[in-house]
Design a protein around this motif. Structure first.
Motif, PDB file in Angstrom:
ATOM      1  N   CYS A  22      13.176 -32.699  35.002  1.00  0.00           N
ATOM      2  CA  CYS A  22      13.421 -32.789  33.557  1.00  0.00           C
ATOM      3  C   CYS A  22      12.101 -32.884  32.802  1.00  0.00           C
ATOM      4  CB  CYS A  22      14.279 -34.016  33.236  1.00  0.00           C
ATOM      5  SG  CYS A  22      15.884 -34.012  34.044  1.00  0.00           S
TER       6      CYS A  22
ATOM      7  N   MET B  65      16.728 -30.372  30.938  1.00  0.00           N
ATOM      8  CA  MET B  65      16.967 -30.255  32.368  1.00  0.00           C
ATOM      9  C   MET B  65      16.634 -28.817  32.764  1.00  0.00           C
ATOM     10  SD  MET B  65      20.545 -32.418  32.559  1.00  0.00           S
ATOM     11  CE  MET B  65      20.563 -32.544  34.338  1.00  0.00           C
TER      12      MET B  65
ATOM     13  N   ALA C 232      20.978 -27.898  37.717  1.00  0.00           N
ATOM     14  CA  ALA C 232      21.019 -29.291  37.245  1.00  0.00           C
ATOM     15  C   ALA C 232      22.364 -29.602  36.597  1.00  0.00           C
ATOM     16  CB  ALA C 232      19.888 -29.533  36.255  1.00  0.00           C
TER      17      ALA C 232
ATOM     18  N   LEU D  95      22.629 -36.305  37.593  1.00  0.00           N
ATOM     19  CA  LEU D  95      21.553 -37.145  37.069  1.00  0.00           C
ATOM     20  C   LEU D  95      22.061 -38.560  36.792  1.00  0.00           C
ATOM     21  CD1 LEU D  95      18.601 -37.200  36.258  1.00  0.00           C
ATOM     22  CD2 LEU D  95      19.276 -36.467  33.959  1.00  0.00           C
TER      23      LEU D  95
END
Length: 287
Positions: free
Chosen positions: A31, A55, A60, A65
């Motif tokens: 990120c 991201m 992703a 996350l």
């Protein structure tokens, strides 16, 4: 590229290593931080932070996350939210007879200034009251209320809020006091505009109270709703100077202008993840 505009907002006890741990996690996840704010409250010894990041990895996901962030949150005792700004919050607007705030919010929404989805409008006056407004395509719910029917009407209000998957409730000059139970259900996600510069002139007819006191400044306050009437954490305020030449009608007219801009700012900051409650106050990370 998915989720290129994600916001992480957090608070916890102030302690060394928070920024480093969060930054490392985001770096390891591929990120790129594009905006960062932080605040250390010396009085409460609490730490607040907001990060907006991109991201960059093609595969992703926010879910992945969030899962990776859980150990960091547990280590530091962090209260946090993470979401993509592309996912617009669903906002339910409650209104009574005075519709200037409603009109302003609808204009800002239709022009794209307020990046939200209007989940619906709940009013205790019939639709004809707002015939001059463009309500096309917006679910409109007329729920009249009297003292004997207040709890029944409020149950209907809650059901509409729940059924519409509402993220934020806005009291746009909705002149009904919410019960303690409904306030608890909406904690941290219900914003009221009060036509006074709180904590002065609480309750009804604040412009008349201000006129009788001969004030030289009038204002408006946007705050989160709590069971304590007009006591919720303040998000935004603004004022305008007046003089002895002004009558009550002048105060009301000038006040409408202040109310519109204060409420719009508060909603914008809330849906951008810029507002974090700090006890009876708020931390607002303005852009």
């Amino acid at each position: 590229m998915p989720h290129t505009n994600v916001v992480l907002s957090l608070s916890c006890r102030d302690q060394p290593g928070i920024v480093a741990a969060v930054s490392k996690l985001l770096f390891d996840a591929g990120c790129n931080v594009v905006e960062a704010h932080q605040f250390n409250d010396a009085e409460t010894h609490l730490f607040f932070m907001r990060m907006r990041f991109a991201m960059l990895k093609p595969d992703a996901s926010i879910a992945a996350l969030e899962a990776a962030f859980e150990p960091v949150a547990n280590e530091f005792g962090i209260t946090w939210t993470m979401r993509s700004l592309s996912e617009k919050q669903r906002v339910m607007i409650l209104v009574s007879k005075f519709d200037h705030c409603l009109a302003d919010l609808l204009y800002r929404w239709r022009t794209g200034e307020l990046a939200m989805d209007v989940a619906g409008i709940i009013a205790n006056h019939p639709r004809e009251t707002y015939a001059h407004l463009d309500l096309d395509g917006i679910p409109f719910h007329y729920l009249p209320v009297t003292k004997p029917t207040k709890m029944e009407q409020e149950a209907q209000v809650w059901e509409l809020i729940r059924a519409a998957n509402t993220d934020l409730v806005v009291l746009a000059r909705y002149m009904q006091v919410l019960s303690d139970g409904l306030c608890a259900k909406l904690a941290g996600r219900c914003i009221n505009i009060h036509h006074s510069f709180l904590p002065g002139f609480k309750g009804a007819r604040p412009y008349h109270q201000a006129f009788e006191r001969g004030v030289k400044l009038i204002g408006a306050t946007a705050h989160y709703v709590t069971p304590d009437l007009d006591e919720g954490p303040i998000i935004e305020q603004d004022v305008e100077r007046i003089s002895h030449h002004n009558c009550v009608e002048d105060l009301v007219r000038k006040g409408r202008e202040i109310e519109r801009r204060v409420l719009a700012r508060a909603i914008t900051w809330h849906i951008d993840g810029r507002v974090i409650v700090n006890g009876t106050k708020t931390v607002v990370f303005k852009d």
